[in-house]
Write an enzyme that holds these catalytic residues in place. Structure first.
Site, PDB file in Angstrom:
ATOM      1  N   GLY A   1      48.154  40.538  50.164  1.00 39.55           N
ATOM      2  CA  GLY A   1      47.043  39.822  50.024  1.00 39.55           C
ATOM      3  C   GLY A   1      46.954  39.283  48.609  1.00 39.55           C
ATOM      4  O   GLY A   1      47.397  40.101  47.570  1.00 39.55           O
TER       5      GLY A   1
ATOM      6  N   ARG B   1      53.717  33.556  35.697  1.00 41.49           N
ATOM      7  CA  ARG B   1      53.921  32.827  34.554  1.00 41.49           C
ATOM      8  C   ARG B   1      54.647  33.662  33.325  1.00 41.49           C
ATOM      9  O   ARG B   1      55.692  33.328  32.885  1.00 41.49           O
ATOM     10  CB  ARG B   1      52.663  32.339  33.772  1.00 41.49           C
ATOM     11  CG  ARG B   1      52.657  31.716  32.528  1.00 41.49           C
ATOM     12  CD  ARG B   1      51.318  31.493  32.258  1.00 41.49           C
ATOM     13  NE  ARG B   1      51.278  30.820  30.910  1.00 41.49           N
ATOM     14  CZ  ARG B   1      51.009  31.375  29.903  1.00 41.49           C
ATOM     15  NH1 ARG B   1      50.987  32.713  29.676  1.00 41.49           N
ATOM     16  NH2 ARG B   1      51.106  30.937  28.667  1.00 41.49           N
TER      17      ARG B   1
ATOM     18  N   VAL C   1      56.575  36.297  34.116  1.00 41.16           N
ATOM     19  CA  VAL C   1      57.837  36.487  34.618  1.00 41.16           C
ATOM     20  C   VAL C   1      58.924  35.576  34.229  1.00 41.16           C
ATOM     21  O   VAL C   1      59.933  35.595  33.688  1.00 41.16           O
ATOM     22  CB  VAL C   1      57.986  36.758  36.173  1.00 41.16           C
ATOM     23  CG1 VAL C   1      59.300  37.039  36.630  1.00 41.16           C
ATOM     24  CG2 VAL C   1      57.235  38.486  36.289  1.00 41.16           C
ATOM     25  N   VAL C   2      58.480  34.304  34.551  1.00 40.39           N
ATOM     26  CA  VAL C   2      59.166  32.948  34.395  1.00 40.39           C
ATOM     27  C   VAL C   2      59.551  32.764  32.938  1.00 40.39           C
ATOM     28  O   VAL C   2      60.481  32.897  32.416  1.00 40.39           O
ATOM     29  CB  VAL C   2      58.568  31.895  34.954  1.00 40.39           C
ATOM     30  CG1 VAL C   2      59.433  30.609  34.677  1.00 40.39           C
ATOM     31  CG2 VAL C   2      58.405  31.717  36.618  1.00 40.39           C
TER      32      VAL C   2
ATOM     33  N   CYS D   1      55.242  40.007  56.496  1.00 41.17           N
ATOM     34  CA  CYS D   1      56.364  39.856  57.069  1.00 41.17           C
ATOM     35  C   CYS D   1      56.692  41.050  57.829  1.00 41.17           C
ATOM     36  O   CYS D   1      57.394  41.909  57.178  1.00 41.17           O
ATOM     37  CB  CYS D   1      57.228  39.061  56.349  1.00 41.17           C
ATOM     38  SG  CYS D   1      58.842  38.759  57.347  1.00 41.17           S
TER      39      CYS D   1
ATOM     40  N   ASP E   1      41.886  45.736  45.509  1.00 43.05           N
ATOM     41  CA  ASP E   1      41.234  46.932  45.933  1.00 43.05           C
ATOM     42  C   ASP E   1      41.673  48.244  45.093  1.00 43.05           C
ATOM     43  O   ASP E   1      40.859  49.285  44.922  1.00 43.05           O
ATOM     44  CB  ASP E   1      41.884  47.429  47.221  1.00 43.05           C
ATOM     45  CG  ASP E   1      41.369  46.712  48.494  1.00 43.05           C
ATOM     46  OD1 ASP E   1      40.300  45.760  48.261  1.00 43.05           O
ATOM     47  OD2 ASP E   1      42.014  46.703  49.471  1.00 43.05           O
TER      48      ASP E   1
ATOM     49  N   MET F   1      34.795  44.439  49.964  1.00 40.50           N
ATOM     50  CA  MET F   1      36.048  44.659  50.258  1.00 40.50           C
ATOM     51  C   MET F   1      36.518  46.212  49.807  1.00 40.50           C
ATOM     52  O   MET F   1      35.933  46.482  48.926  1.00 40.50           O
ATOM     53  CB  MET F   1      37.026  43.651  50.036  1.00 40.50           C
ATOM     54  CG  MET F   1      36.853  42.209  50.738  1.00 40.50           C
ATOM     55  SD  MET F   1      38.143  40.902  50.167  1.00 40.50           S
ATOM     56  CE  MET F   1      39.090  40.909  51.744  1.00 40.50           C
TER      57      MET F   1
ATOM     58  N   ARG G   1       7.367  55.832  44.856  1.00 42.90           N
ATOM     59  CA  ARG G   1       7.060  55.797  43.420  1.00 42.90           C
ATOM     60  C   ARG G   1       6.688  54.239  42.809  1.00 42.90           C
ATOM     61  O   ARG G   1       6.844  53.815  41.861  1.00 42.90           O
ATOM     62  CB  ARG G   1       8.173  56.177  42.652  1.00 42.90           C
ATOM     63  CG  ARG G   1       9.433  55.784  42.798  1.00 42.90           C
ATOM     64  CD  ARG G   1      10.239  56.509  41.849  1.00 42.90           C
ATOM     65  NE  ARG G   1      11.805  56.018  42.022  1.00 42.90           N
ATOM     66  CZ  ARG G   1      12.323  54.976  41.382  1.00 42.90           C
ATOM     67  NH1 ARG G   1      11.642  54.167  40.692  1.00 42.90           N
ATOM     68  NH2 ARG G   1      13.494  54.565  41.376  1.00 42.90           N
TER      69      ARG G   1
ATOM     70  N   ILE H   1      35.363  35.921  49.224  1.00 45.33           N
ATOM     71  CA  ILE H   1      35.283  35.378  48.061  1.00 45.33           C
ATOM     72  C   ILE H   1      35.550  36.197  47.171  1.00 45.33           C
ATOM     73  O   ILE H   1      35.885  35.761  45.922  1.00 45.33           O
ATOM     74  CB  ILE H   1      33.420  35.156  48.040  1.00 45.33           C
ATOM     75  CG1 ILE H   1      33.083  34.512  46.811  1.00 45.33           C
ATOM     76  CG2 ILE H   1      32.685  36.423  47.969  1.00 45.33           C
ATOM     77  CD1 ILE H   1      31.788  34.170  46.762  1.00 45.33           C
TER      78      ILE H   1
END
Length: 319
Positions: A11, A21, A23-24, A73, A127, A169, A211, A250
């Site tokens: 996900g 960014r 890492v590169v 996959c 999550d 979620m 109340r 969302i």
């Protein structure tokens, strides 16, 4: 090590682009050639490698989702496929891979390492359910999205004197529901990690009504049950008009928060450092406020635990 690759799997989560960014640019800073793998493990199998430059990751720090795209996959679970994939990587002279994703993604990365191909993981999941780290990239943004929605729904709940059930979620983890519920002032929070009694929720709504309270917010994690059914039952047993809002995907999108950008930047850079220092089969993580790393084996073995003291805090504050 001269060439490495980076991919996103599972996900999507806000902050993944920030990590890509990092890492590169950290890789290039250290003299490496960096390749992006499109479509996760599917792209790894098919050889969808694209050379990454400093400019290719410009203006992405603020973008949600992942520019490399992602997928799940099942084919990669086959050992023969894993070996063919390693051969494809070897043919490109790529010597290590960084995987940004969740625990399922890290099982694939662990297999690569066990077959002799170095890999390092970066936790990316809204999550926040990955063992071995107190935090996964995307969680803060998802919680902020949920809280913003709760705030807006509360305005309508007050105006119409209604009860609202808000489903967020969290298939097996209640972190989003717990944090969003506390920060949104929910009267009840229902999460997988804590036993709940719908009758207790209903009693709390009735007590509030006695109340003088004329509206209530109940936040429920999707892994506990169906919000629509809960809303129907609450209305039947209280007699109060009850509406249900399912926030859904969302929560996955949107520009990452400052915290997710910081974590993505730090974790991405550390992943490159670990890989070039000869560390493999590990996941970058945050423990007790410090960046660290944990073996994939440990991540698989240990189960994520929620801080139930926050749950007790929520109950005491929503009386």
């Amino acid at each position: 090590m001269k060439k490495i690759a980076v991919l996103t799997s599972g996900g999507d989560a806000p902050g993944m682009n920030t990590a890509i960014r990092a890492v590169v640019r950290r890789g290039i800073h250290k003299g490496l050639e960096v390749f992006g793998v499109e479509n996760g493990y599917k792209g790894l199998i098919e050889g969808d490698f694209i050379p990454m430059s400093l400019g290719s990751v410009g203006d992405i720090i603020h973008r949600g989702g992942t520019i490399l795209k992602t997928s799940r996959c099942e084919e990669f679970k086959d050992t023969k496929v894993q070996k063919r994939t390693i051969q494809r990587l070897n043919d490109k002279e790529i010597e290590g891979v960084i995987v940004i994703g969740g625990d399922g993604s890290f099982r694939g990365a662990r297999k690569l390492t066990e077959l002799g191909f170095p890999s390092v993981g970066i936790p990316g999941s809204i999550d926040n359910d990955i063992a071995g780290t107190d935090y996964s990239i995307g969680f803060d943004t998802a919680v902020n999205t949920a809280v913003e929605a709760i705030d807006k729904i509360r305005d309508t709940a007050f105006s119409h004197e209604r009860t609202y059930v808000i489903e967020v979620m969290g298939r097996d983890a209640g972190d989003i529901a717990l944090w969003a519920g506390v920060c949104g002032g929910a009267e009840s929070i229902i999460i997988p990690e804590a036993n709940y009694d719908l009758e207790d929720v209903i009693d709390r709504i009735k007590q509030g009504h006695q109340r003088g309270k004329r509206h209530s917010i109940i936040v429920v994690a999707e892994g506990v049950g169906k919000g629509m059914q809960m809303g129907k039952e609450i209305q039947e047993k209280t007699g109060f008009e009850t509406k249900v809002t399912i926030l859904g995907h969302i929560q996955r999108g949107g520009s990452p928060s400052a915290y997710d950008r910081m974590m993505g930047s730090q974790m991405g850079a550390l992943a490159v450092d670990l890989l070039t220092d000869g560390k493999q089969g590990v996941m970058v993580g945050l423990k007790n406020g410090q960046l660290t790393h944990t073996t994939f084996a440990e991540v698989e073995k240990v189960r994520h635990k929620i801080d139930l003291s926050i749950y007790e805090l929520a109950r005491s504050l929503s009386i």
